[in-house]
Design a protein around this motif. Structure first.
Motif, PDB file in Angstrom:
ATOM      1  N   SER A  11       0.840  -1.056   0.154  1.00 16.80           N
ATOM      2  CA  SER A  11      -0.021  -0.108   0.102  1.00 16.80           C
ATOM      3  C   SER A  11       0.894   1.205  -0.071  1.00 16.80           C
ATOM      4  CB  SER A  11      -0.777   0.091   1.266  1.00 16.80           C
ATOM      5  OG  SER A  11      -0.064   0.025   2.310  1.00 16.80           O
ATOM      6  N   HIS A  12       2.199   1.103   0.384  1.00 19.49           N
ATOM      7  CA  HIS A  12       3.083   2.366   0.229  1.00 19.49           C
ATOM      8  C   HIS A  12       3.936   2.393  -0.857  1.00 19.49           C
ATOM      9  CE1 HIS A  12       2.425   2.771   4.455  1.00 19.49           C
ATOM     10  NE2 HIS A  12       2.572   1.426   4.811  1.00 19.49           N
ATOM     11  N   GLY A  13       3.517   1.403  -2.063  1.00 19.30           N
ATOM     12  CA  GLY A  13       4.010   1.554  -3.267  1.00 19.30           C
ATOM     13  C   GLY A  13       5.178   0.857  -3.193  1.00 19.30           C
ATOM     14  N   GLN A  14       5.872   0.035  -2.338  1.00 17.60           N
ATOM     15  CA  GLN A  14       6.907  -0.545  -2.225  1.00 17.60           C
ATOM     16  C   GLN A  14       6.680  -2.258  -2.391  1.00 17.60           C
ATOM     17  OE1 GLN A  14       8.333   1.343   1.327  1.00 17.60           O
ATOM     18  NE2 GLN A  14      10.288   1.265   0.338  1.00 17.60           N
ATOM     19  N   ARG A  15       7.616  -2.945  -2.930  1.00 19.25           N
ATOM     20  CA  ARG A  15       7.578  -4.393  -2.933  1.00 19.25           C
ATOM     21  C   ARG A  15       8.034  -4.783  -1.496  1.00 19.25           C
ATOM     22  NH1 ARG A  15       9.494  -5.603  -9.297  1.00 19.25           N
ATOM     23  NH2 ARG A  15       7.397  -4.875 -10.235  1.00 19.25           N
ATOM     24  N   GLY A  16       7.784  -5.961  -1.426  1.00 10.95           N
ATOM     25  CA  GLY A  16       8.319  -6.934  -0.371  1.00 10.95           C
ATOM     26  C   GLY A  16       9.974  -6.816  -0.455  1.00 10.95           C
ATOM     27  N   SER A  17      10.429  -7.248  -1.432  1.00 11.41           N
ATOM     28  CA  SER A  17      12.065  -7.049  -1.680  1.00 11.41           C
ATOM     29  C   SER A  17      12.670  -5.753  -1.363  1.00 11.41           C
ATOM     30  CB  SER A  17      12.409  -7.345  -3.103  1.00 11.41           C
ATOM     31  OG  SER A  17      11.716  -6.744  -3.998  1.00 11.41           O
ATOM     32  N   ASP A  18      11.780  -4.520  -1.659  1.00 12.13           N
ATOM     33  CA  ASP A  18      12.350  -3.387  -0.988  1.00 12.13           C
ATOM     34  C   ASP A  18      12.044  -3.176   0.424  1.00 12.13           C
ATOM     35  OD1 ASP A  18      12.968  -2.890  -3.866  1.00 12.13           O
ATOM     36  OD2 ASP A  18      11.010  -1.988  -4.171  1.00 12.13           O
ATOM     37  N   LEU A  19      11.077  -3.619   1.086  1.00 12.22           N
ATOM     38  CA  LEU A  19      10.869  -3.255   2.305  1.00 12.22           C
ATOM     39  C   LEU A  19      11.767  -4.196   3.219  1.00 12.22           C
ATOM     40  CD1 LEU A  19       6.965  -3.642   2.180  1.00 12.22           C
ATOM     41  CD2 LEU A  19       8.383  -1.748   2.862  1.00 12.22           C
ATOM     42  N   LEU A  20      12.164  -5.527   2.714  1.00  7.04           N
ATOM     43  CA  LEU A  20      12.890  -6.276   3.412  1.00  7.04           C
ATOM     44  C   LEU A  20      14.338  -5.710   3.672  1.00  7.04           C
ATOM     45  CD1 LEU A  20      12.689 -10.216   2.025  1.00  7.04           C
ATOM     46  CD2 LEU A  20      12.008  -9.232   4.353  1.00  7.04           C
ATOM     47  N   GLY A  21      14.822  -5.115   2.577  1.00  2.00           N
ATOM     48  CA  GLY A  21      16.103  -4.258   2.695  1.00  2.00           C
ATOM     49  C   GLY A  21      15.956  -3.086   3.629  1.00  2.00           C
ATOM     50  N   GLU A  22      14.997  -2.640   3.899  1.00  2.00           N
ATOM     51  CA  GLU A  22      15.035  -1.521   5.090  1.00  2.00           C
ATOM     52  C   GLU A  22      14.696  -1.943   6.252  1.00  2.00           C
ATOM     53  OE1 GLU A  22      11.822   0.956   3.499  1.00  2.00           O
ATOM     54  OE2 GLU A  22      12.754   1.343   1.364  1.00  2.00           O
ATOM     55  N   LEU A  23      14.333  -3.195   6.558  1.00  2.00           N
ATOM     56  CA  LEU A  23      14.132  -3.287   7.970  1.00  2.00           C
ATOM     57  C   LEU A  23      15.336  -3.624   8.812  1.00  2.00           C
ATOM     58  CD1 LEU A  23      11.303  -5.871   7.492  1.00  2.00           C
ATOM     59  CD2 LEU A  23      11.097  -3.608   8.246  1.00  2.00           C
ATOM     60  N   PRO A  24      15.438  -3.169  10.201  1.00  2.00           N
ATOM     61  CA  PRO A  24      16.370  -3.928  10.899  1.00  2.00           C
ATOM     62  C   PRO A  24      16.759  -5.283  10.849  1.00  2.00           C
ATOM     63  CG  PRO A  24      14.745  -2.830  12.233  1.00  2.00           C
ATOM     64  CD  PRO A  24      14.399  -2.688  10.661  1.00  2.00           C
ATOM     65  N   VAL A  25      17.788  -5.688  11.068  1.00  2.00           N
ATOM     66  CA  VAL A  25      18.083  -6.974  11.145  1.00  2.00           C
ATOM     67  C   VAL A  25      18.585  -7.631  12.423  1.00  2.00           C
ATOM     68  CG1 VAL A  25      19.472  -9.083   9.817  1.00  2.00           C
ATOM     69  CG2 VAL A  25      18.287  -6.908   8.630  1.00  2.00           C
ATOM     70  N   THR A  26      18.199  -8.507  12.843  1.00  2.00           N
ATOM     71  CA  THR A  26      18.780  -9.331  14.035  1.00  2.00           C
ATOM     72  C   THR A  26      19.066 -11.006  13.594  1.00  2.00           C
ATOM     73  OG1 THR A  26      17.526  -8.205  15.679  1.00  2.00           O
ATOM     74  CG2 THR A  26      18.397 -10.122  16.359  1.00  2.00           C
ATOM     75  N   VAL A  27      20.233 -11.521  13.928  1.00  2.00           N
ATOM     76  CA  VAL A  27      20.402 -12.846  13.596  1.00  2.00           C
ATOM     77  C   VAL A  27      20.297 -13.774  15.014  1.00  2.00           C
ATOM     78  CG1 VAL A  27      22.141 -14.413  13.083  1.00  2.00           C
ATOM     79  CG2 VAL A  27      22.276 -12.275  12.146  1.00  2.00           C
ATOM     80  N   TRP A  28      19.571 -14.853  14.802  1.00  2.00           N
ATOM     81  CA  TRP A  28      19.268 -15.933  15.754  1.00  2.00           C
ATOM     82  C   TRP A  28      19.981 -17.228  15.615  1.00  2.00           C
ATOM     83  CZ3 TRP A  28      13.054 -15.744  15.790  1.00  2.00           C
ATOM     84  CH2 TRP A  28      12.787 -14.520  16.267  1.00  2.00           C
ATOM     85  N   PRO A  29      20.796 -17.581  16.443  1.00  2.00           N
ATOM     86  CA  PRO A  29      21.650 -18.718  16.493  1.00  2.00           C
ATOM     87  C   PRO A  29      20.766 -19.814  16.911  1.00  2.00           C
ATOM     88  CG  PRO A  29      22.266 -17.687  18.471  1.00  2.00           C
ATOM     89  CD  PRO A  29      21.297 -16.756  17.747  1.00  2.00           C
ATOM     90  N   THR A  30      19.695 -20.340  15.999  1.00  2.00           N
ATOM     91  CA  THR A  30      18.644 -21.494  16.258  1.00  2.00           C
ATOM     92  C   THR A  30      18.986 -22.671  15.736  1.00  2.00           C
ATOM     93  OG1 THR A  30      17.611 -20.505  14.308  1.00  2.00           O
ATOM     94  CG2 THR A  30      16.748 -19.716  16.613  1.00  2.00           C
ATOM     95  N   ALA A  31      20.018 -23.036  15.309  1.00  2.00           N
ATOM     96  CA  ALA A  31      20.761 -24.345  15.033  1.00  2.00           C
ATOM     97  C   ALA A  31      21.779 -24.838  15.491  1.00  2.00           C
ATOM     98  CB  ALA A  31      20.828 -24.466  13.440  1.00  2.00           C
TER      99      ALA A  31
END
Length: 320
Positions: A11-31
């Motif tokens: 609805s903001h005119g962005q694709r999910g691939s664009d939105l993913l690149g803008e989000l803050p990222v955290t890494v979880w050591p889950t394996a």
């Protein structure tokens, strides 16, 4: 990516691939432990047959991060009940919906096992199509759910398990969710995503103020083509009325001395090897995306209890 798999615009005119690149990222050591070890003694043996189980450590991490003891956790596509089991072991209550009779029985058996092991929380699994069953949960759970933790089906991309014998050689087993064609897992990707959007939209009235939706999703290959399923999943979530706030990278590989330790299945390795033989520069997938979202402020909020200290704390963690 073929046209039928191209992400739609939000609805903001962005694709999910664009939105993913803008989000803050955290890494979880889950394996740090293999999935089999994570489930040992905690899940009934029949759980093994599900073709696309959530890794328990991913559920544990999400529940510990975004909820507090006594909170309510939900999963509208709960499979063998991993979200529910890890929630009740952590002192949360849980409710889930599952389409296939077989997995409902396994999920309930896993909850019964958790209770026998002393899990302090209470869990419930409901049989039904989440596109309709969620509405029936509204009278009991509206405005109460602190965390919805779920994963869309991956259609025909699941790898299942490998077995071998002298007569038949190496072959697949446990590589389908079920045989009911009404299951979203049997739909083509556009229809699957449309159904998933409907399910996510139905969960919004269940969320309490500050409630979080966490969706585990990963890219996969279909007919040799890499499908950016996390972006497509994010598009579906935004279309449902959810607002992305964070992207978490849940490792499917262990970490030892600063290096990744692969946990890839036989079929994953075999598939990648064949793609490379054809000249496709493919790599095994070593993580799942966990998309963290909240109800969009533009969506009418269902009346519910006032935000508690634990909700406020979870909201702050979600914003980091």
């Amino acid at each position: 990516m073929s046209p039928q798999h191209t992400p739609s615009r939000s609805s903001h005119g962005q694709r999910g691939s664009d939105l993913l690149g803008e989000l803050p990222v955290t890494v979880w050591p889950t394996a740090q432990q293999i999935a089999k070890t994570q489930r040992a003694g905690r899940y009934v043996p029949d759980s093994h047959a599900h073709p696309a189980k959530m890794m328990p450590a991913i559920a544990r991490h999400a529940i510990a991060t975004f909820t507090a003891p006594g909170d309510l956790v939900g999963d509208p596509m709960c499979g063998i009940g991993t979200t529910l089991v890890e929630a009740v072991h952590a002192g949360r209550d849980a409710v889930g919906v599952e389409y296939e009779h077989r997995w409902v029985r396994v999920a309930q058996a896993n909850l019964d096992l958790a209770g026998s092991l002393g899990a302090p929380g209470a869990g419930r699994v409901v049989h039904g199509d989440a596109r309709r069953a969620i509405a029936d949960l509204g009278e009991t759970y509206a405005g109460r759910v602190a965390l919805v933790l779920t994963s869309p089906p991956y259609g025909p991309s699941v790898h299942g398990h490998v077995t071998s014998d002298r007569a038949n050689g190496v072959h697949k087993v446990n590589d389908v969710y079920g045989h009911d064609r009404g299951n979203l897992a049997h739909h083509r990707i556009p229809a699957l995503l449309e159904g998933f959007t409907e399910i996510l939209r139905g969960t919004i009235p269940l969320l309490r103020p500050g409630g979080v939706v966490a969706i585990t999703t990963r890219p996969f290959r279909h007919d040799g083509q890499l499908i950016d399923f996390p972006s497509l999943t994010l598009d579906a979530a935004v279309a449902a009325g959810l607002e992305p706030v964070q992207r978490c990278v849940a490792l499917l590989a262990g970490i030892r001395d600063g290096r990744l330790v692969p946990r890839s299945s036989f079929f994953q390795l075999d598939y990648i090897r064949k793609l490379r033989d054809r000249g496709v520069p493919a790599w095994v997938i070593a993580h799942e995306d966990v998309l963290i979202l909240r109800r969009s402020p533009n969506i009418h909020a269902t009346a519910g209890p006032r935000t508690t200290k634990s909700e406020a704390a979870a909201s702050r963690r979600c914003s980091r």
